[in-house]
Design a protein around this motif. Structure first.
Motif, PDB file in Angstrom:
ATOM      1  N   VAL A  34      21.035  35.292  84.741  1.00  0.00           N
ATOM      2  CA  VAL A  34      20.158  35.419  83.576  1.00  0.00           C
ATOM      3  C   VAL A  34      18.740  34.985  83.894  1.00  0.00           C
ATOM      4  O   VAL A  34      17.806  35.347  83.195  1.00  0.00           O
ATOM      5  CB  VAL A  34      20.685  34.625  82.350  1.00  0.00           C
ATOM      6  CG1 VAL A  34      22.021  35.177  81.887  1.00  0.00           C
ATOM      7  CG2 VAL A  34      20.766  33.147  82.655  1.00  0.00           C
ATOM      8  N   HIS A  35      18.567  34.215  84.954  1.00  0.00           N
ATOM      9  CA  HIS A  35      17.251  33.678  85.304  1.00  0.00           C
ATOM     10  C   HIS A  35      16.459  34.635  86.188  1.00  0.00           C
ATOM     11  O   HIS A  35      17.009  35.504  86.852  1.00  0.00           O
ATOM     12  CB  HIS A  35      17.393  32.322  85.994  1.00  0.00           C
ATOM     13  CG  HIS A  35      18.007  31.294  85.107  1.00  0.00           C
ATOM     14  ND1 HIS A  35      17.355  30.759  84.025  1.00  0.00           N
ATOM     15  CD2 HIS A  35      19.228  30.712  85.123  1.00  0.00           C
ATOM     16  CE1 HIS A  35      18.126  29.893  83.414  1.00  0.00           C
ATOM     17  NE2 HIS A  35      19.278  29.857  84.054  1.00  0.00           N
ATOM     18  N   ALA A  36      15.148  34.427  86.206  1.00  0.00           N
ATOM     19  CA  ALA A  36      14.239  35.278  86.970  1.00  0.00           C
ATOM     20  C   ALA A  36      14.193  34.878  88.444  1.00  0.00           C
ATOM     21  O   ALA A  36      14.656  33.807  88.821  1.00  0.00           O
ATOM     22  CB  ALA A  36      12.833  35.177  86.370  1.00  0.00           C
ATOM     23  N   TYR A  39      14.039  31.177  90.382  1.00  0.00           N
ATOM     24  CA  TYR A  39      14.930  30.147  89.849  1.00  0.00           C
ATOM     25  C   TYR A  39      15.924  29.771  90.955  1.00  0.00           C
ATOM     26  O   TYR A  39      16.352  30.634  91.727  1.00  0.00           O
ATOM     27  CB  TYR A  39      15.658  30.671  88.610  1.00  0.00           C
ATOM     28  CG  TYR A  39      16.313  29.587  87.807  1.00  0.00           C
ATOM     29  CD1 TYR A  39      15.566  28.804  86.932  1.00  0.00           C
ATOM     30  CD2 TYR A  39      17.673  29.324  87.933  1.00  0.00           C
ATOM     31  CE1 TYR A  39      16.167  27.797  86.198  1.00  0.00           C
ATOM     32  CE2 TYR A  39      18.271  28.327  87.205  1.00  0.00           C
ATOM     33  CZ  TYR A  39      17.520  27.559  86.335  1.00  0.00           C
ATOM     34  OH  TYR A  39      18.119  26.557  85.621  1.00  0.00           O
ATOM     35  N   PRO A  40      16.281  28.504  91.096  1.00  0.00           N
ATOM     36  CA  PRO A  40      17.120  28.071  92.224  1.00  0.00           C
ATOM     37  C   PRO A  40      18.427  28.845  92.417  1.00  0.00           C
ATOM     38  O   PRO A  40      18.774  29.189  93.548  1.00  0.00           O
ATOM     39  CB  PRO A  40      17.391  26.599  91.925  1.00  0.00           C
ATOM     40  CG  PRO A  40      16.219  26.169  91.103  1.00  0.00           C
ATOM     41  CD  PRO A  40      15.848  27.367  90.276  1.00  0.00           C
ATOM     42  N   THR A  41      19.152  29.133  91.348  1.00  0.00           N
ATOM     43  CA  THR A  41      20.417  29.849  91.526  1.00  0.00           C
ATOM     44  C   THR A  41      20.187  31.285  91.984  1.00  0.00           C
ATOM     45  O   THR A  41      20.966  31.820  92.772  1.00  0.00           O
ATOM     46  CB  THR A  41      21.252  29.836  90.224  1.00  0.00           C
ATOM     47  OG1 THR A  41      20.474  30.382  89.150  1.00  0.00           O
ATOM     48  CG2 THR A  41      21.701  28.438  89.876  1.00  0.00           C
ATOM     49  N   VAL A  42      19.125  31.898  91.526  1.00  0.00           N
ATOM     50  CA  VAL A  42      18.790  33.261  91.947  1.00  0.00           C
ATOM     51  C   VAL A  42      18.381  33.245  93.417  1.00  0.00           C
ATOM     52  O   VAL A  42      18.846  34.066  94.218  1.00  0.00           O
ATOM     53  CB  VAL A  42      17.660  33.855  91.071  1.00  0.00           C
ATOM     54  CG1 VAL A  42      17.226  35.213  91.592  1.00  0.00           C
ATOM     55  CG2 VAL A  42      18.113  33.949  89.619  1.00  0.00           C
ATOM     56  N   MET A  64      20.515  41.763  94.334  1.00  0.00           N
ATOM     57  CA  MET A  64      20.373  40.827  93.228  1.00  0.00           C
ATOM     58  C   MET A  64      19.690  41.488  92.040  1.00  0.00           C
ATOM     59  O   MET A  64      18.675  42.167  92.196  1.00  0.00           O
ATOM     60  CB  MET A  64      19.558  39.607  93.685  1.00  0.00           C
ATOM     61  CG  MET A  64      19.444  38.523  92.659  1.00  0.00           C
ATOM     62  SD  MET A  64      21.066  37.863  92.301  1.00  0.00           S
ATOM     63  CE  MET A  64      20.709  36.700  91.039  1.00  0.00           C
ATOM     64  N   PHE A  65      20.261  41.278  90.867  1.00  0.00           N
ATOM     65  CA  PHE A  65      19.692  41.751  89.610  1.00  0.00           C
ATOM     66  C   PHE A  65      19.394  40.527  88.738  1.00  0.00           C
ATOM     67  O   PHE A  65      20.238  40.097  87.964  1.00  0.00           O
ATOM     68  CB  PHE A  65      20.660  42.691  88.879  1.00  0.00           C
ATOM     69  CG  PHE A  65      20.917  43.969  89.614  1.00  0.00           C
ATOM     70  CD1 PHE A  65      20.110  45.074  89.399  1.00  0.00           C
ATOM     71  CD2 PHE A  65      21.965  44.065  90.520  1.00  0.00           C
ATOM     72  CE1 PHE A  65      20.344  46.264  90.077  1.00  0.00           C
ATOM     73  CE2 PHE A  65      22.208  45.247  91.197  1.00  0.00           C
ATOM     74  CZ  PHE A  65      21.400  46.351  90.986  1.00  0.00           C
ATOM     75  N   PRO A  66      18.196  39.932  88.877  1.00  0.00           N
ATOM     76  CA  PRO A  66      17.874  38.733  88.102  1.00  0.00           C
ATOM     77  C   PRO A  66      17.400  39.073  86.693  1.00  0.00           C
ATOM     78  O   PRO A  66      17.277  40.257  86.331  1.00  0.00           O
ATOM     79  CB  PRO A  66      16.739  38.113  88.918  1.00  0.00           C
ATOM     80  CG  PRO A  66      16.051  39.286  89.528  1.00  0.00           C
ATOM     81  CD  PRO A  66      17.138  40.291  89.809  1.00  0.00           C
TER      82      PRO A  66
END
Length: 155
Positions: A34-36, A39-42, A64-66
């Motif tokens: 869900v983050h752009a 963002y650390p998880t992305v 990746m689809f952020p």
């Protein structure tokens, strides 16, 4: 005090990956968050994709689809369950309909402090909940857990 959030990583819908014999062909795993970007998880998934591609000589990669490009967390779960998505970083809240016991993490002030939270999540209780999520007949997900910290809101 920084806000903390329990995150459940619903990753790699187990039934969606082909047998290892077919791994000789190029395979692109779809991932979403869900983050752009930034963002650390992305960024972790993006970096993991680069390492995976390098280690497999390009046979495996991650697209990746952020920023909710593939929908919100509910939609991410549904896409992973049908094999349209292989990796999704999802918070624990939307997992309640799959494993009812996970709803307890939506309660406010559930933990005394961070040490208490980590003890529960990283201990037998957390493992039991992950096992229930993975074994749930309607889940069709392989699960892992990760506790991350959100940056404090800007003032």
């Amino acid at each position: 005090m920084k806000r903390r959030d329990l995150l459940c990583v619903a990753a790699v819908a187990a039934f969606a990956l082909p047998p290892l014999a077919a791994a000789q062909q190029k395979m692109v795993l779809k991932a979403t968050d869900v983050h752009a970007l930034g963002y650390p998880t992305v960024e972790a998934v993006v970096r993991m994709g680069k390492k995976l591609e390098a280690q497999t000589n390009g046979r495996l990669s991650i697209q990746m689809f952020p920023a909710m490009q593939l929908g919100g967390e509910k939609e991410m779960i549904e896409q992973a369950q049908v094999g349209a998505l292989q990796i999704a970083r999802i918070s624990v809240g939307p997992m309640g309909p799959i494993v009812e016991e996970l709803n307890v993490f939506n309660l406010p002030f559930m933990f005394r402090d961070e040490a208490h939270m980590r003890k529960v999540i990283d201990g037998p209780i957390g493992q039991e909940l992950l096992d229930k999520l993975t074994a749930a007949p309607n889940a069709k997900l392989a699960a892992g857990s990760q506790v991350t910290r959100r940056a404090p809101p800007e003032t």
